[in-house]
Design an enzyme around this catalytic site. Structure first.
Site, PDB file in Angstrom:
ATOM      1  N   LYS A 116     -69.264  42.072  37.986  1.00 37.48           N
ATOM      2  CA  LYS A 116     -68.515  42.832  36.981  1.00 37.48           C
ATOM      3  C   LYS A 116     -68.932  42.483  35.568  1.00 37.48           C
ATOM      4  O   LYS A 116     -68.883  43.322  34.681  1.00 37.48           O
ATOM      5  CB  LYS A 116     -67.010  42.610  37.160  1.00 37.48           C
ATOM      6  CG  LYS A 116     -66.428  43.342  38.359  1.00 37.48           C
ATOM      7  CD  LYS A 116     -64.934  43.541  38.214  1.00 37.48           C
ATOM      8  CE  LYS A 116     -64.375  44.274  39.431  1.00 37.48           C
ATOM      9  NZ  LYS A 116     -62.905  44.244  39.480  1.00 37.48           N
ATOM     10  N   LYS A 198     -72.700  49.500  49.258  1.00 40.02           N
ATOM     11  CA  LYS A 198     -71.312  49.708  49.673  1.00 40.02           C
ATOM     12  C   LYS A 198     -70.745  50.970  49.019  1.00 40.02           C
ATOM     13  O   LYS A 198     -71.072  51.284  47.875  1.00 40.02           O
ATOM     14  CB  LYS A 198     -70.511  48.473  49.220  1.00 40.02           C
ATOM     15  CG  LYS A 198     -69.106  48.436  49.770  1.00 40.02           C
ATOM     16  CD  LYS A 198     -68.325  47.275  49.180  1.00 40.02           C
ATOM     17  CE  LYS A 198     -66.874  47.691  49.137  1.00 40.02           C
ATOM     18  NZ  LYS A 198     -66.041  47.078  48.176  1.00 40.02           N
ATOM     19  N   LYS A 201     -65.588  53.032  44.757  1.00 42.33           N
ATOM     20  CA  LYS A 201     -64.792  54.076  44.117  1.00 42.33           C
ATOM     21  C   LYS A 201     -65.319  54.427  42.730  1.00 42.33           C
ATOM     22  O   LYS A 201     -64.986  55.469  42.188  1.00 42.33           O
ATOM     23  CB  LYS A 201     -63.305  53.695  44.086  1.00 42.33           C
ATOM     24  CG  LYS A 201     -62.952  52.411  43.390  1.00 42.33           C
ATOM     25  CD  LYS A 201     -61.472  52.087  43.629  1.00 42.33           C
ATOM     26  CE  LYS A 201     -61.117  50.700  43.117  1.00 42.33           C
ATOM     27  NZ  LYS A 201     -59.800  50.259  43.522  1.00 42.33           N
TER      28      LYS A 201
END
Ligand code: TRP
Length: 333
Positions: A116, A198, A201
């Protein structure tokens, strides 16, 4: 464990972004099964969400949506404590205390922090860094035994355990040391556009991700466009990431084994198979979506659930928090 010896389950979902079938299969779908045997807390973790910049009105809307989705996925508010993290200040209080028992080095090693901070290089804030201590506080506040999560959260469960063991080592038994339940089914649902990544979202490619609330047409289209290899046989195997992923998804929705799926699609091409995956997915999600729409039209009901959930959570959190404050040497009034 609770005082009446009932085991405790805790999990949380961030109200940031629309949830995907990966979140559904790997986590939320499995939550309802615990409520018969365990005392369950399912939290909408809005305080975690602000570790990356949010649009306030969207965060507020998504908080309602995540709660509605919990209920639409089968979580009965009378059998589970459903609530919003920021409504229970004990989370922030315990998180601060646990920060003082968490090492800079161990937080630096968290892969989610590394990922992140690379992705949000302009906002590498302290909250992003201490995200795992807030998550540990969430879990440890309720003397949680079991934490059902997706495989990407395994490292965060480990650090919560390390913090609990460390604290117990200094002050004597205070926290239950929690165990993760990493869901077998749908362990890792991959992107439809790049099946080596992966399904996320926040993916910018809308065709890569199937959202729980997508309509049937979108679901069918996305599966039809899913990237596969140049082979034609529906078979699970090396170098067939796209087909492996579609087979995993089909298996999760139908409970069929890989062998059964191979037999079912023997002699039929990828096109047929992709349509079938789209159909089972759309059929499974249709009732969830209908219930979600019904709930979102009833804000008063959702607020009532939040209110009752927060009250119950706060009551139980206070017991652990008072114990912790006493142990570290805070004065009481
Ligand atoms: N970090 C989790 C995620 O992004 C959400 C979360 C926050 C959580 N607190 C938790 C999950 C406590 C389990 C238990 O998926």
């Amino acid at each position: 464990m609770t005082s009446d010896n009932q085991q405790v389950v805790f999990s949380g979902v961030q109200p940031s972004g629309n949830l995907t079938i990966g979140n559904y299969l790997g986590a939320i779908r499995n939550f309802a099964a615990f409520s018969e045997a365990y005392k369950c807390y399912y939290c909408v973790v809005d305080m975690h969400a602000i570790t990356v910049r949010q649009v306030p009105a969207e965060l507020r809307r998504r908080t309602y949506e995540t709660l509605a989705l919990y209920i639409a996925c089968g979580l009965d508010p009378n059998k589970n404590t459903l609530y919003v993290q920021s409504h229970v200040p004990a989370h922030a209080e315990l998180a601060w205390i646990l920060n003082c028992y968490t090492m800079f080095g161990e937080l630096s090693r968290m892969t989610q922090f590394k990922d992140k901070s690379a992705k949000h290089a302009d906002n590498v804030n302290a909250g992003l860094f201490t995200y795992p201590t807030l998550m540990a506080a969430d879990i440890l506040l309720y003397q949680t035994d079991r934490v059902p999560v997706g495989v990407d959260q395994q490292q965060h469960i480990e650090i919560a355990r390390d913090i609990a063991v460390r604290f117990n080592g200094v002050y004597g038994d205070t926290f239950t040391v929690p165990e993760g339940i990493i869901s077998e089914h749908g362990k890792k649902i991959m992107s439809l556009a790049d099946p080596t990544k992966k399904m996320s979202k926040s993916d910018e490619n809308v065709n890569a991700v199937v959202y729980i609330l997508d309509n049937k047409d979108d679901i069918l289209r996305k599966f039809r466009r899913a990237v596969t290899d140049s082979d034609t046989v529906v078979r699970f195997g090396e170098g067939k990431d796209g087909i492996n992923n579609l087979m995993t998804i089909y298996s999760c929705f139908t409970d069929k084994s890989m062998e059964e799926i191979e037999r079912e699609f023997d002699g039929r091409g990828y096109g047929d198979f992709k349509s079938a995956v789209g159909e089972v997915c759309a059929d499974a999600l249709a009732p969830v979506r209908a219930e979600f729409d019904r709930l979102m039209a009833d804000k008063a009901y959702l607020e009532d659930v939040m209110q009752k959930g927060a009250q119950d959570a706060a009551y139980n959190a206070r017991k652990t928090l008072s114990k912790v404050k006493r142990k570290v040497g805070f004065t009481t009034l």
